[in-house]
Scaffold this active site. Structure first.
Site, PDB file in Angstrom:
ATOM      1  N   PRO A 123       0.820  -1.213   0.000  1.00 22.01           N
ATOM      2  CA  PRO A 123       0.000   0.000   0.000  1.00 22.01           C
ATOM      3  C   PRO A 123       0.855   1.265   0.000  1.00 22.01           C
ATOM      4  CG  PRO A 123      -0.709  -1.530   1.725  1.00 22.01           C
ATOM      5  CD  PRO A 123       0.569  -2.059   1.167  1.00 22.01           C
ATOM      6  N   GLY A 127       6.635   2.890   2.907  1.00 20.39           N
ATOM      7  CA  GLY A 127       8.087   3.049   2.998  1.00 20.39           C
ATOM      8  C   GLY A 127       8.862   2.464   1.830  1.00 20.39           C
ATOM      9  N   GLU A 341     -25.991   9.179  13.213  1.00 28.13           N
ATOM     10  CA  GLU A 341     -24.732   8.766  13.855  1.00 28.13           C
ATOM     11  C   GLU A 341     -24.978   7.814  15.017  1.00 28.13           C
ATOM     12  OE1 GLU A 341     -22.093   9.244  12.400  1.00 28.13           O
ATOM     13  OE2 GLU A 341     -22.832  10.753  11.012  1.00 28.13           O
TER      14      GLU A 341
HETATM   15  P1  ADP Z   1       5.838   4.640  -0.341  1.00 27.36           P
HETATM   16  O1  ADP Z   1       6.963   4.830  -1.288  1.00 27.36           O
HETATM   17  O2  ADP Z   1       5.634   3.210   0.070  1.00 27.36           O
HETATM   18  O3  ADP Z   1       4.550   5.276  -0.770  1.00 27.36           O
HETATM   19  P2  ADP Z   1       7.404   6.381   1.308  1.00 27.36           P
HETATM   20  O4  ADP Z   1       8.678   5.657   1.312  1.00 27.36           O
HETATM   21  O5  ADP Z   1       7.266   7.522   0.357  1.00 27.36           O
HETATM   22  O6  ADP Z   1       6.204   5.348   1.044  1.00 27.36           O
HETATM   23  O7  ADP Z   1       7.073   6.853   2.788  1.00 27.36           O
HETATM   24  C1  ADP Z   1       6.863   8.193   3.097  1.00 27.36           C
HETATM   25  C2  ADP Z   1       7.417   8.534   4.461  1.00 27.36           C
HETATM   26  O8  ADP Z   1       6.762   7.796   5.482  1.00 27.36           O
HETATM   27  C3  ADP Z   1       8.869   8.196   4.633  1.00 27.36           C
HETATM   28  O9  ADP Z   1       9.677   9.200   4.132  1.00 27.36           O
HETATM   29  C4  ADP Z   1       8.978   8.075   6.153  1.00 27.36           C
HETATM   30  O10 ADP Z   1       9.064   9.336   6.768  1.00 27.36           O
HETATM   31  C5  ADP Z   1       7.658   7.477   6.528  1.00 27.36           C
HETATM   32  N1  ADP Z   1       7.762   6.019   6.642  1.00 27.36           N
HETATM   33  C6  ADP Z   1       7.079   5.105   5.901  1.00 27.36           C
HETATM   34  N2  ADP Z   1       7.407   3.860   6.283  1.00 27.36           N
HETATM   35  C7  ADP Z   1       8.308   3.960   7.268  1.00 27.36           C
HETATM   36  C8  ADP Z   1       9.034   3.027   8.062  1.00 27.36           C
HETATM   37  N3  ADP Z   1       8.886   1.703   7.921  1.00 27.36           N
HETATM   38  N4  ADP Z   1       9.890   3.516   8.991  1.00 27.36           N
HETATM   39  C9  ADP Z   1      10.051   4.828   9.148  1.00 27.36           C
HETATM   40  N5  ADP Z   1       9.416   5.761   8.433  1.00 27.36           N
HETATM   41  C10 ADP Z   1       8.537   5.347   7.501  1.00 27.36           C
HETATM   42 ZN    ZN Z   2     -23.679   7.055   7.847  1.00 26.83          ZN
END
Ligand code: ADP
Ligand code: ZN
Length: 516
Positions: A123, A127, A341
């Site tokens: 999703p 990260g 609600e």
């Molecule tokens: P994706 O590429 O899967 O959409 P990203 O790598 O762009 O997600 O994640 C965006 C930000 O969310 C990262 O720069 C970080 O700050 C945070 N993040 C997401 N997953 C992690 C993780 N496992 N550990 C630490 N920070 C995370």
């Molecule tokens: Zn509703």
């Protein structure tokens, strides 16, 4: 449609599949038309806040990659594996690649074939970009990034020449990591919407990738949220043949991500990250990072010495539901919203007591909601028929409460998105999951195999009308509890889940038609 109606319709998507949805995004992104495994994953983990909290983060990530692509130059690495919390499996897989990048010649001497392409899937916000960047950082090699959508242009041939350009730059850099975000944009299955441009781009990518040798030390990392839409050609050996799932974090992982992003922030004694990890079911790493940042902003704005538990709570509500806004509804409208609600809360309390009610509100919040129920779903690995049926009942409960109190002739448009969600779930149960009428038949599969299969719509309708009937009976039999909660909501506008539950508990009749 009046404004408040539109607002109400976006509200209270209580517990669509696994919890409260306050916005409509997730439902359109991962609908029941998705594959079974997606449904299960979605139901298990993503039901909840994902939709709301993810969106800004996802948008931001997309914006970032676009910025990068405009430049198209190697990035300085600002992070390494220590910037990633949780995701242990992915990290382990990537650490092999780091070792390879450190000394590709060694691997070549042994005649080992390293994967040319690594596909990270999962999703948004989990990260994937971070992991790819951390790999480059760990190995101390340049990082080149582009998004798949940057390749796909109106003019045939432009995408392909961009691919070649990117690889040319990368080749010049020597050892490096090339990152292609949203690879699904150019690597969609070719059977649907075949496009010359996309084909050419994809072919250019595949041929560039096959031009590398183990000794070169180039690794192409791609990311996608939708692995099932990828052209199988991409996944063949010698291409993106190493696939690493990057799932939404579980509770323990959420805690470690929260801790990582809390490490550089002053936290007061009462800032309970463990409790926060508990109530952030369905949050991605990006949402969690966003949450910690939001709390820091609130603390800074109020000039406190440290981030308090209250800051965390306010940040959480703000991300999940949007900040409360004053209501423009008149008295009658407020009463309808309150009944609606209260209906969700009542049925949720009776049929899905394993989900924790966090807040019920009749104040307009973000995402056009006129009010909402916020439920923290129980994390589950498998989802059963009974659970889905109960979720449908909870979704239909707003409408049922309106009908029970105001009569069928006074129904409002406020329940439209609840009904749409419920219908999607019912349709999925009938056509994909073999959960209505015929327990061992997937009508969708049958239709793929034989074509012309009918009857799914009738089955879904029958299921919905039966479940709506059950919900209506439940609401009518507990009309006192419904009114009590609605009155309390009219009085105080928003109630903590525990307060709402106490009101319901005190007024519920002992013999409920269905006790969960
Ligand atoms: P994706 O590429 O899967 O959409 P990203 O790598 O762009 O997600 O994640 C965006 C930000 O969310 C990262 O720069 C970080 O700050 C945070 N993040 C997401 N997953 C992690 C993780 N496992 N550990 C630490 N920070 C995370
Ligand atoms: Zn509703």
């Amino acid at each position: 449609m009046k404004k408040w109606q539109a607002a109400l319709s976006a509200a209270t998507l209580s517990a669509a599949l696994g919890g409260t949805l306050l916005s409509l995004t997730l439902s359109s992104e991962v609908s029941m038309r998705a594959t079974l495994s997606q449904i299960l994953i979605f139901v298990a983990l993503a039901g909840f806040v994902a939709s709301v909290a993810l969106r800004p983060a996802g948008d931001r990530a997309a914006a970032v990659s676009r910025e990068r692509s405009a430049v198209g130059e190697a990035e300085k690495h600002a992070c390494d594996f220590s910037s990633v919390a949780a995701n242990d499996q992915a990290l382990q897989s990537l650490s092999e690649l780091r070792d390879y990048l450190a000394d590709p010649e060694k691997y070549a001497r042994y005649g080992a074939r390293m994967p040319r392409g690594v596909l990270l899937y999962g999703p948004p916000g989990t990260g994937k970009t971070l992991l790819a960047r951390a790999l480059a950082g760990e190995a101390g090699v340049p990082f080149f990034a582009l998004a798949g959508s940057d390749f796909v242009e109106k003019y045939v041939g432009v995408g392909a020449s961009r691919v070649r350009e990117l690889f040319k730059k990368a080749r010049k850099a020597g050892k490096c990591v090339i990152f292609i975000d949203e690879i699904d944009a150019l690597g969609k299955r070719r059977d649907d919407m075949a496009s010359d441009e996309r084909d050419q781009t994809l072919n250019a990518l595949l041929s560039e990738m096959s031009g590398f040798h183990t000794g070169d030390g180039v690794i192409v990392v791609a990311a996608t949220n939708r692995i099932e839409t990828l052209d199988p050609a991409l996944l063949r050996p010698g291409r993106f043949d190493r696939q690493i799932e990057v799932p939404l974090p579980g509770k323990a992982e959420r805690l470690s991500i929260l801790r990582l992003h809390g490490a550089n922030k002053p936290l007061s004694e009462d800032a309970d990250l463990e409790a926060l990890a508990e109530q952030t079911v369905g949050f991605s790493g990006a949402s969690l990072e966003n949450l910690m940042n939001e709390a820091a902003l609130l603390a800074a704005a109020s000039g406190e010495a440290a981030i308090t538990g209250d800051d965390l709570n306010r940040a959480y509500l703000k991300l999940v539901a949007g900040a409360d806004r004053p209501s423009a509804a008149d008295e009658r409208e407020r009463r309808i919203i309150a009944i609606h609600e209260a209906g969700h809360a009542l049925v949720s309390r009776c049929l899905t007591p394993e989900n924790r009610l966090a807040r019920v509100s009749i104040l307009p919040a973000g995402h056009g909601a006129a009010g909402y129920n916020l439920t923290v779903p129980k994390e589950r690995v498998m989802v059963g028929r009974d659970h889905l049926e109960r979720q449908i009942c909870v979704l239909l409960a707003g409408r049922a409460a309106e009908q029970a109190v105001f009569g069928e002739e006074n129904l409002t448009a406020g329940a439209s998105s609840d009904i749409a969600r419920a219908t999607e779930i019912a349709a999925g149960m009938v056509s994909e999951l073999g959960m209505a009428g015929e327990p061992a038949v997937s009508l969708a599969a049958l239709n793929r195999a034989l074509g012309g299969v009918t009857g799914a719509a009738e089955q879904a309708r029958a299921l919905l009308s039966e479940l709506y009937g059950r919900t209506l009976v439940l609401v009518e039999s507990e009309i006192d509890a419904l009114s009590a909660l609605a009155d309390a909501l009219l009085e105080s506008e928003a109630l903590e889940g525990s307060a709402a539950e106490a009101i319901l508990e005190a007024a519920l009749s002992s013999e409920r038609p269905e006790s969960a």
